[in-house]
Design a protein around this motif. Sequence first.
Motif, PDB file in Angstrom:
ATOM      1  N   CYS A   1       0.859  -1.185   0.000  1.00 21.40           N
ATOM      2  CA  CYS A   1       0.000   0.000   0.000  1.00 21.40           C
ATOM      3  C   CYS A   1       0.896   1.236   0.000  1.00 21.40           C
ATOM      4  CB  CYS A   1      -0.879   0.024   1.255  1.00 21.40           C
ATOM      5  SG  CYS A   1      -2.013  -1.371   1.402  1.00 21.40           S
ATOM      6  N   ASP A   2       0.411   2.335  -0.572  1.00 24.18           N
ATOM      7  CA  ASP A   2       1.219   3.553  -0.511  1.00 24.18           C
ATOM      8  C   ASP A   2       0.979   4.277   0.817  1.00 24.18           C
ATOM      9  OD1 ASP A   2      -0.978   5.335  -0.729  1.00 24.18           O
ATOM     10  OD2 ASP A   2      -0.856   5.355  -2.900  1.00 24.18           O
TER      11      ASP A   2
ATOM     12  N   ARG B   1      -0.502   6.911   1.698  1.00 25.69           N
ATOM     13  CA  ARG B   1      -1.804   7.541   1.947  1.00 25.69           C
ATOM     14  C   ARG B   1      -2.909   6.523   2.171  1.00 25.69           C
ATOM     15  NH1 ARG B   1      -0.098  10.306  -3.115  1.00 25.69           N
ATOM     16  NH2 ARG B   1      -1.156   8.464  -3.848  1.00 25.69           N
ATOM     17  N   THR B   2      -2.554   5.249   2.205  1.00 30.63           N
ATOM     18  CA  THR B   2      -3.571   4.218   2.378  1.00 30.63           C
ATOM     19  C   THR B   2      -3.230   3.318   3.553  1.00 30.63           C
ATOM     20  OG1 THR B   2      -2.474   2.706   0.837  1.00 30.63           O
ATOM     21  CG2 THR B   2      -4.120   4.181  -0.097  1.00 30.63           C
ATOM     22  N   THR B   3      -4.198   2.557   3.961  1.00 35.31           N
ATOM     23  CA  THR B   3      -4.030   1.581   5.028  1.00 35.31           C
ATOM     24  C   THR B   3      -4.646   0.268   4.565  1.00 35.31           C
ATOM     25  OG1 THR B   3      -4.349   1.198   7.390  1.00 35.31           O
ATOM     26  CG2 THR B   3      -6.184   2.190   6.222  1.00 35.31           C
TER      27      THR B   3
ATOM     28  N   CYS C   1      -5.885  -2.236  -0.041  1.00 35.42           N
ATOM     29  CA  CYS C   1      -5.512  -0.914   0.438  1.00 35.42           C
ATOM     30  C   CYS C   1      -6.711   0.024   0.295  1.00 35.42           C
ATOM     31  CB  CYS C   1      -4.354  -0.356  -0.390  1.00 35.42           C
ATOM     32  SG  CYS C   1      -2.903  -1.426  -0.411  1.00 35.42           S
ATOM     33  N   ILE C   2      -6.986   0.795   1.349  1.00 33.97           N
ATOM     34  CA  ILE C   2      -8.052   1.787   1.274  1.00 33.97           C
ATOM     35  C   ILE C   2      -7.496   3.128   1.747  1.00 33.97           C
ATOM     36  CG2 ILE C   2      -9.910   0.111   1.591  1.00 33.97           C
ATOM     37  CD1 ILE C   2     -10.103   1.177   4.514  1.00 33.97           C
ATOM     38  N   SER C   3      -8.176   4.194   1.383  1.00 31.71           N
ATOM     39  CA  SER C   3      -7.743   5.529   1.769  1.00 31.71           C
ATOM     40  C   SER C   3      -7.718   5.662   3.287  1.00 31.71           C
ATOM     41  CB  SER C   3      -8.690   6.572   1.176  1.00 31.71           C
ATOM     42  OG  SER C   3      -8.333   7.846   1.631  1.00 31.71           O
ATOM     43  N   ALA C   4      -6.651   6.245   3.797  1.00 31.32           N
ATOM     44  CA  ALA C   4      -6.510   6.417   5.241  1.00 31.32           C
ATOM     45  C   ALA C   4      -7.208   7.688   5.719  1.00 31.32           C
ATOM     46  CB  ALA C   4      -5.038   6.455   5.622  1.00 31.32           C
ATOM     47  N   TYR C   5      -7.705   8.505   4.803  1.00 26.85           N
ATOM     48  CA  TYR C   5      -8.302   9.793   5.175  1.00 26.85           C
ATOM     49  C   TYR C   5      -9.782   9.805   4.956  1.00 26.85           C
ATOM     50  CZ  TYR C   5      -3.411  10.905   4.872  1.00 26.85           C
ATOM     51  OH  TYR C   5      -2.048  10.907   5.045  1.00 26.85           O
TER      52      TYR C   5
END
Length: 95
Positions: free
Chosen positions: A67-68, A70-72, A91-95
Amino acid sequence: MKPIAYAIPMLLLASAAGADPSYTVTNMTCKAVQAAVKSSGSAILRYRSKTSGAPLYSRYVADSNYCDSRTTIAFGSVPTKDNKSCPVKKCISAY
């Protein structure tokens, strides 16, 4: 002009080599799907919607290293030959 002509095909080869493998999971066992994701680190898993039959796909990963920043990681599931809800990670958006 010649250096550019040589560079373009090399860039295309480099981008194709880094692509995630793709699998249609409805004909695979859950264990085979999990092993495929684990062995490549990440993969595109394709399947059909349970309600509409529309084709669906997403990128699934072996662990958070794929994951990059910005993701979790989150747990999800895909329908396989032997399991309607085979557990996989994405991976999903962390924000």
